[in-house]
Design a protein around this motif. Structure first.
Motif, mmCIF file in Angstrom:
data_model
loop_
_atom_site.group_PDB
_atom_site.id
_atom_site.type_symbol
_atom_site.label_atom_id
_atom_site.label_comp_id
_atom_site.label_asym_id
_atom_site.label_seq_id
_atom_site.Cartn_x
_atom_site.Cartn_y
_atom_site.Cartn_z
ATOM 1 N N HIS A 97 -13.025 10.181 9.163
ATOM 2 C CA HIS A 97 -13.303 11.408 8.411
ATOM 3 C C HIS A 97 -12.345 11.598 7.239
ATOM 4 C CE1 HIS A 97 -14.500 15.564 7.633
ATOM 5 N NE2 HIS A 97 -13.218 15.873 7.621
ATOM 6 N N ALA A 98 -11.046 11.378 7.477
ATOM 7 C CA ALA A 98 -10.043 11.690 6.449
ATOM 8 C C ALA A 98 -9.501 10.475 5.718
ATOM 9 C CB ALA A 98 -8.876 12.469 7.075
ATOM 10 N N LEU A 99 -9.795 9.277 6.202
ATOM 11 C CA LEU A 99 -9.267 8.090 5.535
ATOM 12 C C LEU A 99 -9.666 7.999 4.058
ATOM 13 C CD1 LEU A 99 -7.494 5.663 6.012
ATOM 14 C CD2 LEU A 99 -9.510 4.377 6.763
ATOM 15 N N PRO A 100 -10.872 8.475 3.685
ATOM 16 C CA PRO A 100 -11.194 8.472 2.241
ATOM 17 C C PRO A 100 -10.179 9.238 1.397
ATOM 18 C CG PRO A 100 -13.190 8.795 3.514
ATOM 19 C CD PRO A 100 -12.053 8.854 4.495
ATOM 20 N N LEU A 101 -9.546 10.262 1.956
ATOM 21 C CA LEU A 101 -8.512 11.005 1.225
ATOM 22 C C LEU A 101 -7.352 10.073 0.881
ATOM 23 C CD1 LEU A 101 -7.209 13.698 0.229
ATOM 24 C CD2 LEU A 101 -6.273 13.941 2.548
ATOM 25 N N LEU A 102 -6.861 9.330 1.869
ATOM 26 C CA LEU A 102 -5.744 8.421 1.638
ATOM 27 C C LEU A 102 -6.146 7.285 0.701
ATOM 28 C CD1 LEU A 102 -2.875 7.535 2.167
ATOM 29 C CD2 LEU A 102 -3.643 6.478 4.312
ATOM 30 N N VAL A 103 -7.349 6.783 0.858
ATOM 31 C CA VAL A 103 -7.835 5.697 0.012
ATOM 32 C C VAL A 103 -7.904 6.135 -1.451
ATOM 33 C CG1 VAL A 103 -9.877 4.302 -0.527
ATOM 34 C CG2 VAL A 103 -9.066 4.467 1.832
ATOM 35 N N GLU A 104 -8.419 7.326 -1.697
ATOM 36 C CA GLU A 104 -8.496 7.818 -3.077
ATOM 37 C C GLU A 104 -7.111 8.055 -3.662
ATOM 38 O OE1 GLU A 104 -10.937 7.828 -5.043
ATOM 39 O OE2 GLU A 104 -12.471 7.327 -3.562
ATOM 40 N N ILE A 105 -6.179 8.462 -2.839
ATOM 41 C CA ILE A 105 -4.803 8.615 -3.309
ATOM 42 C C ILE A 105 -4.250 7.261 -3.754
ATOM 43 C CG2 ILE A 105 -2.437 9.099 -2.563
ATOM 44 C CD1 ILE A 105 -3.541 11.379 -0.859
ATOM 45 N N VAL A 106 -4.526 6.217 -2.976
ATOM 46 C CA VAL A 106 -4.070 4.870 -3.348
ATOM 47 C C VAL A 106 -4.707 4.431 -4.663
ATOM 48 C CG1 VAL A 106 -4.079 2.435 -2.682
ATOM 49 C CG2 VAL A 106 -3.589 4.194 -0.974
ATOM 50 N N TYR A 107 -6.003 4.693 -4.820
ATOM 51 C CA TYR A 107 -6.672 4.343 -6.075
ATOM 52 C C TYR A 107 -6.043 5.075 -7.264
ATOM 53 C CZ TYR A 107 -10.525 2.031 -3.592
ATOM 54 O OH TYR A 107 -11.280 1.185 -2.819
ATOM 55 N N THR A 108 -5.703 6.346 -7.049
ATOM 56 C CA THR A 108 -5.071 7.110 -8.130
ATOM 57 C C THR A 108 -3.709 6.516 -8.480
ATOM 58 O OG1 THR A 108 -6.219 9.158 -7.547
ATOM 59 C CG2 THR A 108 -4.182 9.372 -8.812
ATOM 60 N N ALA A 109 -2.927 6.178 -7.461
ATOM 61 C CA ALA A 109 -1.602 5.589 -7.710
ATOM 62 C C ALA A 109 -1.719 4.238 -8.408
ATOM 63 C CB ALA A 109 -0.851 5.438 -6.387
ATOM 64 N N LEU A 110 -2.796 3.496 -8.122
ATOM 65 C CA LEU A 110 -3.034 2.229 -8.805
ATOM 66 C C LEU A 110 -3.361 2.458 -10.271
ATOM 67 C CD1 LEU A 110 -3.534 -0.850 -8.818
ATOM 68 C CD2 LEU A 110 -5.856 -0.384 -8.000
ATOM 69 N N ALA A 111 -4.111 3.528 -10.552
ATOM 70 C CA ALA A 111 -4.537 3.816 -11.927
ATOM 71 C C ALA A 111 -3.420 4.442 -12.746
ATOM 72 C CB ALA A 111 -5.759 4.738 -11.908
ATOM 73 N N VAL A 112 -2.648 5.340 -12.129
ATOM 74 C CA VAL A 112 -1.578 6.053 -12.831
ATOM 75 C C VAL A 112 -0.328 6.062 -11.942
ATOM 76 C CG1 VAL A 112 -2.969 7.513 -14.330
ATOM 77 C CG2 VAL A 112 -2.595 8.231 -11.998
ATOM 78 N N PRO A 113 0.638 5.206 -12.212
ATOM 79 C CA PRO A 113 1.834 5.118 -11.367
ATOM 80 C C PRO A 113 2.461 6.481 -11.112
ATOM 81 C CG PRO A 113 1.839 3.374 -12.999
ATOM 82 C CD PRO A 113 0.679 4.269 -13.340
ATOM 83 N N LEU A 114 2.754 6.766 -9.841
ATOM 84 C CA LEU A 114 3.316 8.051 -9.459
ATOM 85 C C LEU A 114 4.815 8.069 -9.699
ATOM 86 C CD1 LEU A 114 1.350 8.630 -6.112
ATOM 87 C CD2 LEU A 114 0.675 9.192 -8.460
ATOM 88 N N GLU A 115 5.352 9.276 -9.860
ATOM 89 C CA GLU A 115 6.777 9.415 -10.139
ATOM 90 C C GLU A 115 7.594 9.602 -8.868
ATOM 91 O OE1 GLU A 115 7.227 12.617 -12.893
ATOM 92 O OE2 GLU A 115 6.519 11.451 -14.607
ATOM 93 N N GLU A 116 6.977 10.115 -7.808
ATOM 94 C CA GLU A 116 7.708 10.438 -6.588
ATOM 95 C C GLU A 116 7.345 9.455 -5.475
ATOM 96 O OE1 GLU A 116 7.040 14.596 -5.822
ATOM 97 O OE2 GLU A 116 7.534 15.151 -7.871
ATOM 98 N N ASP A 117 8.113 9.499 -4.392
ATOM 99 C CA ASP A 117 7.995 8.503 -3.335
ATOM 100 C C ASP A 117 7.116 8.917 -2.166
ATOM 101 O OD1 ASP A 117 9.563 6.582 -4.565
ATOM 102 O OD2 ASP A 117 11.419 7.316 -3.672
ATOM 103 N N TRP A 118 6.424 10.032 -2.275
ATOM 104 C CA TRP A 118 5.681 10.547 -1.122
ATOM 105 C C TRP A 118 4.633 9.553 -0.627
ATOM 106 C CZ3 TRP A 118 8.497 14.122 0.738
ATOM 107 C CH2 TRP A 118 9.162 15.035 -0.093
ATOM 108 N N LEU A 119 3.909 8.905 -1.519
ATOM 109 C CA LEU A 119 2.891 7.955 -1.080
ATOM 110 C C LEU A 119 3.526 6.769 -0.364
ATOM 111 C CD1 LEU A 119 0.028 6.898 -0.888
ATOM 112 C CD2 LEU A 119 0.266 5.936 -3.187
ATOM 113 N N ARG A 120 4.619 6.272 -0.894
ATOM 114 C CA ARG A 120 5.323 5.164 -0.236
ATOM 115 C C ARG A 120 5.722 5.544 1.181
ATOM 116 N NH1 ARG A 120 8.570 1.639 -3.585
ATOM 117 N NH2 ARG A 120 10.440 2.399 -2.524
ATOM 118 N N LEU A 121 6.163 6.779 1.360
ATOM 119 C CA LEU A 121 6.567 7.247 2.690
ATOM 120 C C LEU A 121 5.363 7.397 3.616
ATOM 121 C CD1 LEU A 121 9.202 9.930 1.593
ATOM 122 C CD2 LEU A 121 9.650 7.665 2.559
ATOM 123 N N ILE A 122 4.243 7.882 3.078
ATOM 124 C CA ILE A 122 3.018 7.998 3.880
ATOM 125 C C ILE A 122 2.571 6.632 4.365
ATOM 126 C CG2 ILE A 122 0.563 8.593 3.825
ATOM 127 C CD1 ILE A 122 1.277 10.716 1.692
#
Length: 475
Positions: free
Chosen positions: A181-206
């Motif tokens: 149900h919720a995995l698409p949320l995490l997947v889209e976050i990864v796609y966003t980070a691939l498209a536009v590098p993030l400044e903070e480490d929250w995704l790396r920690l997740i």
């Protein structure tokens, strides 16, 4: 322009000592930047008043005022428990979530408004477990998947902060995040980070929590197989850029945080399986032009898998996992892989001279990226460290001379010589049988292998102890 109830306006005018709503909000935003200011406004119950204001405003007609109201709520909830509690009690999660997930807002790409609302929810989620559960119930929805699809770091960073705060110490919520149900949320976050590098480490920690420490690497990795962004390329790949990107993050985290990560067996085994799968389909026809990352996702997946295994095998705290990897055939795979490669360039030249030929065509495979051979040798060397069963296995597979041949410099493999010497040292340390193999190569004094002599190296055998050691003869 929406009509704001008079009683709400008067409360703002009095609290801010001002006669216009926007100016009152601006003054209170500044006042709420300090802990004393937040405490004072909490005693006046301004959080509830501001939430009521938000409900009386609509977008886009009152967009500017609405943004100021959200900014005030964000400041009020920054570490002030009374305001954080009032936010939950007054249904603040749904009020703010309704604003930032509205189709009109997402369609208009109003990043500032979405970011501000996410920062509000992030501040509230930091208040504790009960607050996180309430926030998560709303984040755990298809609406927030649409927010995750906004390819902007301004919105993705605070969204990742919310997700990490909720799942860091709550295994049930982590299970939900990685569910169908919720995995698409995490997947889209990864796609966003691939498209536009993030400044903070929250995704790396997740991703460290979900993929390295827990058993969700394969579900996330597999979900990233189905992307469209790579379809512009005419070449067919086994893996996608998103999968390569995920492994690059995990490789960095293992390398940087190996001593602080509780590594799961499942993650290590899955990475090894990916390595074997990639080796089965990859066939390079040209010499490598770059180190990782390359422009080919399959090569990157192979390389990052090797790097992860290298770092796992280097840390004493994961002895049981390394032993399990060894039982699954890690050393056999790597020794066979190393043997299948063409010799290092300097050895090829030495052999050519010995055969009086200008060039020789070697049937061995080419390295897919610069540093590939070094990474293989590094994993082998790390596995051999104080593990007699590995030392013996390498000898049984005729791997000692193969490892000696890696003690050379190579333009395509930075630090190959250093990793080779490290590996040979670990093969010989405390292993009489392996030392004898080396000494038998030239029992009279020193083993002058052509590929080592060219580099000013030789393996000396101590006449008293009969122990072998590498010696630099150039200085």
């Amino acid at each position: 322009m929406d009509t704001v109830p008079e009683n709400i306006l008067q409360r703002f005018f009095v609290a801010a000592n001002c006669s216009t709503l926007d100016k009152s909000l601006e003054n209170l935003i500044e006042f709420a930047r300090t802990s004393d200011g937040r405490s004072d406004l909490a005693s006046k119950n301004m959080l509830t008043t501001t939430l009521n204001l938000c409900q009386s405003l609509s977008y886009p007609s009152c967009g500017g005022t609405l943004l100021l109201a959200l900014k005030l709520i964000r400041n009020l909830c920054a570490g002030e428990s009374r305001n954080q509690n009032s936010f939950i009690e007054q249904n603040g999660v749904n009020i703010v979530a309704d604003i930032i997930s509205a189709k009109e807002l997402v369609k208009d790409s109003n990043y500032g408004m979405i970011r501000m609302g996410l920062q509000v929810l992030a501040n509230v989620s930091l208040a504790g477990r009960e607050h996180q559960i309430v926030v998560w119930k709303r984040v755990y929805s298809t609406e927030f998947v649409e927010i995750a699809k906004v390819r902007r770091k301004e919105t993705c960073d605070p969204l990742c902060m919310i997700v990490y705060a909720c799942v860091e110490e709550n295994h049930k919520l982590l299970d939900q995040l990685c569910s169908d149900h919720a995995l698409p949320l995490l997947v889209e976050i990864v796609y966003t980070a691939l498209a536009v590098p993030l400044e903070e480490d929250w995704l790396r920690l997740i991703l460290t929590k979900a993929c390295i420490e827990e058993s969700y690497f394969t579900p996330v990795f597999s979900k990233l197989q189905h992307e469209t962004s790579d379809h512009n390329s005419p070449e067919m790949h086994t893996y996608t850029q998103a999968q390569s990107f995920l492994l690059s993050i995990l490789s960095e985290m293992v390398n940087e945080q190996i001593e602080h990560i509780t590594l799961s067996n499942v993650f290590a085994f899955d990475v090894f399986n990916i390595l074997k799968t990639t080796l089965g389909v990859l066939n390079c026809v040209s010499r490598p032009e770059s180190t990782l990352p390359t422009s080919f996702p399959d090569i990157n997946v192979l390389g990052y898998s090797l790097c992860i295994l290298r770092d796992i095998c280097a840390f004493d705290g994961h002895m049981d996992i390394v032993d399990s990897l060894l039982s699954l055939g890690l050393i056999q795979t790597l020794i066979d892989l190393l043997r299948d490669l063409e010799p290092p360039a300097i050895i090829r030249k030495t052999l050519n001279r010995a055969e009086n030929q200008d060039s020789t065509t070697y049937s061995g495979k080419l390295c897919p990226y610069k540093g590939f051979r070094s990474d293989i040798v590094a994993v082998i060397g790390n596995c051999a460290y104080k593990r007699k069963q590995v030392q013996d296995k390498i000898r049984d597979r005729n791997g000692i001379l193969l490892m000696l041949q890696q003690c050379v410099t190579d333009d395509e493999n930075p630090f190959l010589r250093e990793w080779g010497i490290w590996g040979v040292r670990n093969l010989l340390e405390g292993n009489v049988e392996n030392q004898k193999v080396v000494s038998d190569l030239e029992i009279q004094g020193s083993v002058n292998l052509p590929e080592l002599t060219t580099l000013g190296l030789r393996v000396d055998v101590d006449q008293q102890t009969r122990r072998a050691k590498l010696v630099n003869t150039t200085g």
